[in-house]
Design a protein around this motif. Sequence first.
Motif, PDB file in Angstrom:
ATOM      1  N   ASP A 100      -4.420  -0.730  -7.353  1.00 33.53           N
ATOM      2  CA  ASP A 100      -5.243  -0.957  -6.032  1.00 33.53           C
ATOM      3  C   ASP A 100      -4.736  -2.040  -5.142  1.00 33.53           C
ATOM      4  O   ASP A 100      -3.938  -2.897  -5.569  1.00 33.53           O
ATOM      5  N   PHE A 101      -4.808  -1.802  -4.029  1.00 35.23           N
ATOM      6  CA  PHE A 101      -4.336  -2.692  -2.860  1.00 35.23           C
ATOM      7  C   PHE A 101      -5.219  -3.278  -1.926  1.00 35.23           C
ATOM      8  O   PHE A 101      -5.104  -3.784  -1.214  1.00 35.23           O
ATOM      9  N   GLU A 102      -6.546  -2.792  -2.051  1.00 29.16           N
ATOM     10  CA  GLU A 102      -7.640  -3.277  -1.365  1.00 29.16           C
ATOM     11  C   GLU A 102      -8.282  -4.445  -1.673  1.00 29.16           C
ATOM     12  O   GLU A 102      -8.980  -5.179  -0.806  1.00 29.16           O
ATOM     13  N   LYS A 103      -8.089  -4.782  -3.051  1.00 32.12           N
ATOM     14  CA  LYS A 103      -8.620  -6.125  -3.470  1.00 32.12           C
ATOM     15  C   LYS A 103      -7.621  -7.142  -3.253  1.00 32.12           C
ATOM     16  O   LYS A 103      -6.601  -7.103  -3.002  1.00 32.12           O
ATOM     17  N   ARG A 107       7.843   7.372   4.492  1.00 34.99           N
ATOM     18  CA  ARG A 107       6.595   7.937   4.204  1.00 34.99           C
ATOM     19  C   ARG A 107       6.186   7.313   2.962  1.00 34.99           C
ATOM     20  O   ARG A 107       4.825   7.242   2.858  1.00 34.99           O
ATOM     21  N   THR A 108       6.937   7.271   1.855  1.00 35.35           N
ATOM     22  CA  THR A 108       6.412   6.592   0.576  1.00 35.35           C
ATOM     23  C   THR A 108       6.381   5.641   0.143  1.00 35.35           C
ATOM     24  O   THR A 108       5.599   4.860  -0.541  1.00 35.35           O
ATOM     25  N   ARG A 109       7.367   4.640   0.773  1.00 36.45           N
ATOM     26  CA  ARG A 109       7.298   3.140   0.319  1.00 36.45           C
ATOM     27  C   ARG A 109       7.647   2.427   1.613  1.00 36.45           C
ATOM     28  O   ARG A 109       8.800   1.933   1.959  1.00 36.45           O
ATOM     29  N   PRO A 110       6.624   2.392   2.688  1.00 34.88           N
ATOM     30  CA  PRO A 110       6.812   1.693   3.916  1.00 34.88           C
ATOM     31  C   PRO A 110       7.176   0.257   3.936  1.00 34.88           C
ATOM     32  O   PRO A 110       7.838  -0.164   4.851  1.00 34.88           O
ATOM     33  N   GLN A 111       6.952  -0.258   2.947  1.00 35.42           N
ATOM     34  CA  GLN A 111       7.285  -1.738   2.851  1.00 35.42           C
ATOM     35  C   GLN A 111       8.432  -2.144   1.931  1.00 35.42           C
ATOM     36  O   GLN A 111       8.746  -3.280   1.763  1.00 35.42           O
ATOM     37  N   GLY A 112       9.095  -1.223   1.557  1.00 30.44           N
ATOM     38  CA  GLY A 112      10.220  -1.275   0.719  1.00 30.44           C
ATOM     39  C   GLY A 112      11.725  -1.023   1.728  1.00 30.44           C
ATOM     40  O   GLY A 112      11.452  -0.727   2.681  1.00 30.44           O
ATOM     41  N   ASP A 113      12.778  -1.171   0.880  1.00 28.51           N
ATOM     42  CA  ASP A 113      13.862  -0.860   1.594  1.00 28.51           C
ATOM     43  C   ASP A 113      14.910  -0.645   0.829  1.00 28.51           C
ATOM     44  O   ASP A 113      15.218  -1.378  -0.471  1.00 28.51           O
ATOM     45  N   TYR A 114      15.411   0.539   0.861  1.00 28.43           N
ATOM     46  CA  TYR A 114      16.431   1.148  -0.055  1.00 28.43           C
ATOM     47  C   TYR A 114      17.740   0.213  -0.331  1.00 28.43           C
ATOM     48  O   TYR A 114      18.023   0.131  -1.513  1.00 28.43           O
ATOM     49  N   LEU A 115      18.308  -0.163   0.782  1.00 27.69           N
ATOM     50  CA  LEU A 115      19.417  -1.037   0.467  1.00 27.69           C
ATOM     51  C   LEU A 115      19.068  -2.235  -0.185  1.00 27.69           C
ATOM     52  O   LEU A 115      20.022  -2.882  -0.770  1.00 27.69           O
ATOM     53  N   ARG A 116      17.886  -2.829   0.097  1.00 25.71           N
ATOM     54  CA  ARG A 116      17.639  -4.148  -0.593  1.00 25.71           C
ATOM     55  C   ARG A 116      17.460  -3.649  -2.320  1.00 25.71           C
ATOM     56  O   ARG A 116      17.719  -4.664  -2.752  1.00 25.71           O
ATOM     57  N   ALA A 139       0.887  -1.158   0.038  1.00 24.05           N
ATOM     58  CA  ALA A 139      -0.065  -0.046  -0.107  1.00 24.05           C
ATOM     59  C   ALA A 139       0.710   1.301   0.058  1.00 24.05           C
ATOM     60  O   ALA A 139       1.088   2.068   0.939  1.00 24.05           O
ATOM     61  N   CYS A 140       1.526   1.480  -1.041  1.00 24.66           N
ATOM     62  CA  CYS A 140       2.357   2.556  -1.272  1.00 24.66           C
ATOM     63  C   CYS A 140       1.630   3.797  -1.461  1.00 24.66           C
ATOM     64  O   CYS A 140       0.770   3.912  -2.249  1.00 24.66           O
ATOM     65  N   LYS A 157      -6.672  11.272  -2.209  1.00 26.78           N
ATOM     66  CA  LYS A 157      -6.336  10.429  -1.173  1.00 26.78           C
ATOM     67  C   LYS A 157      -4.970   9.959  -1.097  1.00 26.78           C
ATOM     68  O   LYS A 157      -4.630   9.477  -0.036  1.00 26.78           O
ATOM     69  N   HIS A 158      -4.348  10.155  -2.223  1.00 21.41           N
ATOM     70  CA  HIS A 158      -2.731   9.937  -2.255  1.00 21.41           C
ATOM     71  C   HIS A 158      -1.869  10.999  -1.826  1.00 21.41           C
ATOM     72  O   HIS A 158      -2.289  12.089  -1.384  1.00 21.41           O
ATOM     73  N   LEU A 159      -0.592  10.601  -1.518  1.00 19.50           N
ATOM     74  CA  LEU A 159       0.438  11.571  -0.873  1.00 19.50           C
ATOM     75  C   LEU A 159       0.396  12.697  -2.029  1.00 19.50           C
ATOM     76  O   LEU A 159       0.441  12.924  -3.209  1.00 19.50           O
ATOM     77  N   GLY A 160       0.402  13.956  -1.371  1.00 19.63           N
ATOM     78  CA  GLY A 160       0.372  15.175  -2.024  1.00 19.63           C
ATOM     79  C   GLY A 160       1.883  15.544  -2.582  1.00 19.63           C
ATOM     80  O   GLY A 160       2.720  15.127  -2.161  1.00 19.63           O
ATOM     81  N   VAL A 161       1.671  16.394  -3.434  1.00 18.20           N
ATOM     82  CA  VAL A 161       3.051  16.995  -4.159  1.00 18.20           C
ATOM     83  C   VAL A 161       3.450  18.029  -3.415  1.00 18.20           C
ATOM     84  O   VAL A 161       3.009  18.928  -2.980  1.00 18.20           O
TER      85      VAL A 161
END
Length: 297
Positions: free
Chosen positions: A70-73, A170-179, A63-64, A237-241
Amino acid sequence: MVVKPDWLRVKAPQWERVGSVKDILRDLELNTVCEEASCPNIGECFHHGTATFLIMGPACTRACPYCDIDFEKKPQVLDPTEPDRLAEAVRRMGLNHVVITSVNRDDLPDGGASQFVRCIEQIREISAGTTIEVLIPDLCGNWQALETILRAEPDVLNHNTETVPRLYKRTRPQGDYLRSLDLLKRARQLAPWVYTKSGIMVGLSETDAEVRAVMRDLREVDCDILTIGQYLQPTAKHLGVDSFVHPDQFAAWESAGQELGFLQIVASPLTRSSYHAEQVKALMEQYPRPRPPAIGG
């Protein structure tokens, strides 16, 4: 509210050509990231008969907050006919270069690597002259799954770092930069003939210094191609610019990227990871890389 500047205006597409591509996609029941992620270049790309196919979707397991997929389905069971239908679309559209991406499928043991492989194999069988770019998720760090994809011999392995490390939470909570960097590094080590690629979006409060640091990190893992584009808020509803970055700044990053040694860097407000991806064919002719007999054991 941040007002969208003139340089982000998109030309109206020629809907006759757009409709032709959409007819093929609907007939074959395929998804594209162009539509699912509300890409601003959909008119231009469809007009030129190109599309970035979205497989294993359209529901995503992450859910980025910047992404319109869609991440709700509930994610669907993999469709064994999808690779055949995708290859048929490539044939009907007469594509010289195709981009295949996917939603995150963290529910699958291999992150969907096997479906990428089947798609690559079917395209090779039905359209041998088409170059193939795969834009893959981080596979939750499953490097065996990465090797599986590379064994299928895509021409380009693309994985987006998306943003600067400070903004990941904030933008990619389930991601990992180093990964993500590790994925690109391992891809280069496993298949040195593959052209590696990454992309980042700007306008989310990152600084010039932070963007340049990411560029250096990508070159340290020998990433070949980089795209930098303006983030645009898909819906309220998405992250603002935070800001709309001036074209002059994109030009400065492009110049810096060339100095760092990227084989290709595309940076502009409307640049997206797959925008004008077919230009990689010229790069492959300019910087040819022989393929080994096989990868792994």
